[in-house]
Design a protein around this motif. Structure first.
Motif, PDB file in Angstrom:
ATOM      1  N   TYR A   1       0.873  -1.164   0.000  1.00  0.00           N
ATOM      2  CA  TYR A   1       0.000   0.000   0.000  1.00  0.00           C
ATOM      3  C   TYR A   1       0.914   1.219   0.000  1.00  0.00           C
ATOM      4  CZ  TYR A   1      -3.384   3.543   1.227  1.00  0.00           C
ATOM      5  OH  TYR A   1      -4.160   4.666   1.215  1.00  0.00           O
ATOM      6  N   SER A   2       0.913   1.964  -1.084  1.00  0.00           N
ATOM      7  CA  SER A   2       1.792   3.131  -1.202  1.00  0.00           C
ATOM      8  C   SER A   2       3.235   2.744  -0.923  1.00  0.00           C
ATOM      9  CB  SER A   2       1.342   4.220  -0.240  1.00  0.00           C
ATOM     10  OG  SER A   2       1.126   5.423  -0.909  1.00  0.00           O
ATOM     11  N   SER A   3       3.666   1.627  -1.467  1.00  0.00           N
ATOM     12  CA  SER A   3       5.047   1.138  -1.384  1.00  0.00           C
ATOM     13  C   SER A   3       5.439   0.572  -0.021  1.00  0.00           C
ATOM     14  CB  SER A   3       6.054   2.235  -1.770  1.00  0.00           C
ATOM     15  OG  SER A   3       5.837   2.642  -3.092  1.00  0.00           O
ATOM     16  N   VAL A   4       4.493   0.488   0.891  1.00  0.00           N
ATOM     17  CA  VAL A   4       4.774  -0.111   2.199  1.00  0.00           C
ATOM     18  C   VAL A   4       3.955  -1.394   2.316  1.00  0.00           C
ATOM     19  CG1 VAL A   4       4.733   0.207   4.703  1.00  0.00           C
ATOM     20  CG2 VAL A   4       5.204   2.154   3.203  1.00  0.00           C
ATOM     21  N   ALA A   5       4.580  -2.498   2.700  1.00  0.00           N
ATOM     22  CA  ALA A   5       3.887  -3.772   2.829  1.00  0.00           C
ATOM     23  C   ALA A   5       3.028  -3.770   4.089  1.00  0.00           C
ATOM     24  CB  ALA A   5       4.892  -4.921   2.872  1.00  0.00           C
ATOM     25  N   VAL A   6       1.730  -4.041   3.927  1.00  0.00           N
ATOM     26  CA  VAL A   6       0.821  -4.099   5.062  1.00  0.00           C
ATOM     27  C   VAL A   6       0.148  -5.477   5.103  1.00  0.00           C
ATOM     28  CG1 VAL A   6       0.409  -1.619   5.227  1.00  0.00           C
ATOM     29  CG2 VAL A   6      -0.977  -2.987   3.656  1.00  0.00           C
TER      30      VAL A   6
ATOM     31  N   GLY B   1     -11.437  -0.337   1.547  1.00  0.00           N
ATOM     32  CA  GLY B   1     -11.818   0.612   0.518  1.00  0.00           C
ATOM     33  C   GLY B   1     -10.577   1.194  -0.125  1.00  0.00           C
ATOM     34  N   GLU B   2     -10.726   2.301  -0.805  1.00  0.00           N
ATOM     35  CA  GLU B   2      -9.594   2.908  -1.493  1.00  0.00           C
ATOM     36  C   GLU B   2      -8.502   3.307  -0.512  1.00  0.00           C
ATOM     37  OE1 GLU B   2      -7.350   4.124  -4.696  1.00  0.00           O
ATOM     38  OE2 GLU B   2      -9.244   3.019  -4.659  1.00  0.00           O
ATOM     39  N   ASP B   3      -8.889   3.867   0.622  1.00  0.00           N
ATOM     40  CA  ASP B   3      -7.908   4.320   1.605  1.00  0.00           C
ATOM     41  C   ASP B   3      -8.094   3.692   2.974  1.00  0.00           C
ATOM     42  OD1 ASP B   3      -6.389   6.145  -0.004  1.00  0.00           O
ATOM     43  OD2 ASP B   3      -8.099   7.517   0.048  1.00  0.00           O
ATOM     44  N   VAL B   4      -9.322   3.454   3.370  1.00  0.00           N
ATOM     45  CA  VAL B   4      -9.603   2.925   4.707  1.00  0.00           C
ATOM     46  C   VAL B   4      -9.675   1.405   4.687  1.00  0.00           C
ATOM     47  CG1 VAL B   4     -11.282   2.880   6.587  1.00  0.00           C
ATOM     48  CG2 VAL B   4     -10.851   5.017   5.357  1.00  0.00           C
ATOM     49  N   ALA B   5      -8.920   0.781   5.572  1.00  0.00           N
ATOM     50  CA  ALA B   5      -9.000  -0.666   5.787  1.00  0.00           C
ATOM     51  C   ALA B   5      -9.442  -0.858   7.227  1.00  0.00           C
ATOM     52  CB  ALA B   5      -7.646  -1.321   5.535  1.00  0.00           C
TER      53      ALA B   5
ATOM     54  N   SER C   1      -1.397   2.610  10.891  1.00  0.00           N
ATOM     55  CA  SER C   1      -0.162   3.388  11.008  1.00  0.00           C
ATOM     56  C   SER C   1       0.359   3.830   9.647  1.00  0.00           C
ATOM     57  CB  SER C   1       0.920   2.557  11.714  1.00  0.00           C
ATOM     58  OG  SER C   1       0.591   2.324  13.058  1.00  0.00           O
ATOM     59  N   VAL C   2       0.232   2.966   8.659  1.00  0.00           N
ATOM     60  CA  VAL C   2       0.695   3.304   7.312  1.00  0.00           C
ATOM     61  C   VAL C   2      -0.317   4.183   6.593  1.00  0.00           C
ATOM     62  CG1 VAL C   2       1.234   2.355   5.031  1.00  0.00           C
ATOM     63  CG2 VAL C   2       2.130   1.243   7.089  1.00  0.00           C
ATOM     64  N   ARG C   3      -1.591   3.839   6.693  1.00  0.00           N
ATOM     65  CA  ARG C   3      -2.609   4.510   5.891  1.00  0.00           C
ATOM     66  C   ARG C   3      -2.872   5.945   6.319  1.00  0.00           C
ATOM     67  NH1 ARG C   3      -5.990   1.182   2.644  1.00  0.00           N
ATOM     68  NH2 ARG C   3      -5.217  -0.952   2.569  1.00  0.00           N
TER      69      ARG C   3
ATOM     70  N   ASP D   1      -4.266   8.860   0.111  1.00  0.00           N
ATOM     71  CA  ASP D   1      -4.646  10.079  -0.585  1.00  0.00           C
ATOM     72  C   ASP D   1      -5.620  10.882   0.281  1.00  0.00           C
ATOM     73  OD1 ASP D   1      -3.094   9.575  -2.803  1.00  0.00           O
ATOM     74  OD2 ASP D   1      -4.695   8.530  -3.875  1.00  0.00           O
ATOM     75  N   ASP D   2      -6.614  10.187   0.822  1.00  0.00           N
ATOM     76  CA  ASP D   2      -7.554  10.850   1.720  1.00  0.00           C
ATOM     77  C   ASP D   2      -7.164  10.518   3.163  1.00  0.00           C
ATOM     78  OD1 ASP D   2      -9.640  12.156   2.930  1.00  0.00           O
ATOM     79  OD2 ASP D   2     -11.222  11.193   1.762  1.00  0.00           O
ATOM     80  N   TRP D   3      -6.004  11.023   3.568  1.00  0.00           N
ATOM     81  CA  TRP D   3      -5.489  10.723   4.903  1.00  0.00           C
ATOM     82  C   TRP D   3      -6.372  11.326   5.999  1.00  0.00           C
ATOM     83  CZ3 TRP D   3      -4.435  14.925   7.867  1.00  0.00           C
ATOM     84  CH2 TRP D   3      -4.194  16.142   7.215  1.00  0.00           C
ATOM     85  N   ARG D   4      -7.102  12.389   5.682  1.00  0.00           N
ATOM     86  CA  ARG D   4      -7.994  12.978   6.679  1.00  0.00           C
ATOM     87  C   ARG D   4      -9.104  12.005   7.056  1.00  0.00           C
ATOM     88  NH1 ARG D   4      -6.683  16.683   3.051  1.00  0.00           N
ATOM     89  NH2 ARG D   4      -5.672  18.631   3.711  1.00  0.00           N
ATOM     90  N   LYS D   5      -9.656  11.315   6.049  1.00  0.00           N
ATOM     91  CA  LYS D   5     -10.703  10.340   6.321  1.00  0.00           C
ATOM     92  C   LYS D   5     -10.168   9.213   7.200  1.00  0.00           C
ATOM     93  CE  LYS D   5     -13.797   8.896   3.303  1.00  0.00           C
ATOM     94  NZ  LYS D   5     -14.415   8.237   2.131  1.00  0.00           N
TER      95      LYS D   5
END
Length: 252
Positions: A99-104, A116-120, A138-140, A145-149
């Motif tokens: 996820y964004s180059s970090v393994a989760v 979802g697109e950003d929230v797991a 911690s990564v997300r 992209d929607d880090w505020r959400k």
């Protein structure tokens, strides 16, 4: 993840979230960092949540559920994971994806059950569920992209709103290119304490130059899911010399 501090050494690993005065938290030292490529690790061992024998494959994002509902905070489906034993070795049946180059990590039994697109979200109320929640959130909340959400839905604590306000201001004043940077990867973990309402976990992050940093994070069971605590005065990650005393665990 528990967070804030600013790297000062010229050779400190940098990421897009660390550039242009954007460092708002120590989390940026310990949790953002990385590696191009899409190598993923799947744990295939059998037995109780604990030992694992890894095998590798490739993937782009941690979306091993299909199809994924939209991001949100609706109710969670029931998960099969119920073991309350605190793991001292890599949990089994865990799949890693970038996820964004970090393994989760994720697990069919322990979550996230809704990606979802950003929230797991939607993790089992178990030690393994809390470990997966800590790693994913911690990564997300840093990389999404929607880090505020992600931050509003999945973090709690006195430091959350100041973090959102500070990062929003920093991004407006100094926009960054999110495509580059040097990120760290999860390398190991150790439970400090665990109860059905609170888990305190130390996660070790490995940087491309071989350095290791341990960050202590807390997740709290709130409203039917694990939420990452963002305290008013987070503890900065600390350097460690090896994985001795930690369970080795990671996706790359």
């Amino acid at each position: 993840m528990t967070d804030p501090s600013t790297p000062t050494d010229a050779d400190e690993p940098r990421s897009p979230w660390l550039r242009g005065g954007f460092v708002l938290a120590a989390a940026f030292i310990g949790f953002v960092a990385v590696i191009a490529g899409a190598v993923v690790l799947t744990s295939d061992a059998s037995g109780p949540d604990g030992d694992a024998t890894p095998s590798r494959h490739t993937a782009d994002r941690a979306t091993d559920r299909s199809p994924s509902p939209p991001d949100g905070d609706a109710g969670c489906p029931e998960l099969a994971g119920t073991h309350q034993d605190v793991p001292t070795s890599a949990p089994r049946d865990v799949t890693w994806a970038l996820y964004s180059s970090v393994a989760v990590p994720s697990s069919g039994k322990a979550g996230p059950a809704v990606v979802g697109e950003d929230v797991a979200r939607c993790y089992a109320r178990t030690p393994v569920g809390s470990l997966l929640a800590t790693s994913q959130i911690s990564v997300r909340y840093l990389a999404a992209d929607d880090w505020r959400k992600v931050t509003r839905l999945q973090t709690v604590g006195a430091g959350r709103d100041p973090y959102i306000a500070g990062r929003t201001k920093a991004e407006a004043e100094s926009p960054t290119d999110r495509d580059g940077g040097t990120h760290g990867q999860i390398a190991g973990f150790k439970f400090v304490t665990y109860s059905e309402s609170t888990a305190v976990i130390q996660t070790v992050w490995r940087f491309p130059d071989g350095r290791l940093q341990a960050a202590t994070t807390t997740v709290l069971w709130r409203d039917g899911d694990w939420r990452l605590e963002y305290p008013a005065a987070p503890v900065a990650p600390t350097p460690v010399g090896s994985l001795a005393g930690y369970a080795e665990w990671g996706g790359v």
